[in-house]
Design a protein around this motif. Structure first.
Motif: not given
Length: 180
Positions: A163-174, A70-72, A77-85
């Motif tokens: 997001h990449e995994e979700i997009e792949e799942d959505v594409k597969s379901e479509l 589980i991650g966030f 990704l909403l945190i601006p660079m360089p604080l994100r890193m």
């Protein structure tokens, strides 16, 4: 080099987890079968609990290697660079630190358990069954560190594993829906 080590470790962890799951299944089926015929085994539930713990530790290391805990990502990704890193680095240090403490504590637990044996199988040392604590913790750290370079790059580029995994799942379901 890192990718070859990572792939090799992934294969070992996958097979270890599969073998442990098959072993647990066999132990439970045998134990239940004996119980049904009225001749209960004294050891099967204790061994099943140990196998479940081992599956959990090896599976957790495998999930760390694949970055499937589980991650966030969205929040990160909403945190601006360089604080994100910086946030990513703090998170990684926290996780690795936790598992380092778990490994050290696990080693202390093994020392305390010296000479103890299982209740139902008196020939099996408890140290062996509980060795998964430090071993699993070290494996988790290794997996976390091996998967970090790729994750670091994706995070710096503003890409999300989720997001990449979700997009792949959505594409597969479509595609499945269109085929119907």
């Amino acid at each position: 080099m890192i990718s070859a080590v990572r792939r090799g470790l992934e294969l070992v962890l996958e097979w270890a987890t599969i073998l442990l799951m098959v072993s647990l299944t066999v132990v439970v089926i045998v134990g239940v079968s004996f119980r049904i015929v009225g001749d209960s085994l004294s050891w099967y539930d204790e061994i099943a609990a140990i196998l479940l713990a081992w599956i959990t530790y090896y599976g957790a290391a495998l999930a760390a290697l694949k970055r499937r805990h589980i991650g966030f990502d969205t929040v990160l990704l909403l945190i601006p660079m360089p604080l994100r890193m910086v946030a990513l680095l703090v998170a990684e240090v926290t996780v690795v630190g936790f598992f380092a403490i778990l490994a050290l504590t696990g080693m202390q637990v093994l020392q305390v358990l010296e000479g103890e044996t299982l209740i139902s199988l008196t020939w099996m040392p408890v140290q062996f069954t509980q060795s998964i604590i430090p071993v699993g913790a070290v494996l988790f750290i290794i997996c976390e560190l091996l998967s970090l370079p790729e994750y670091w790059g994706l995070t710096a580029a503003g890409k999300s594993l989720e997001h990449e995994e979700i997009e792949e799942d959505v594409k597969s379901e479509l595609e499945k829906a269109k085929a119907r």
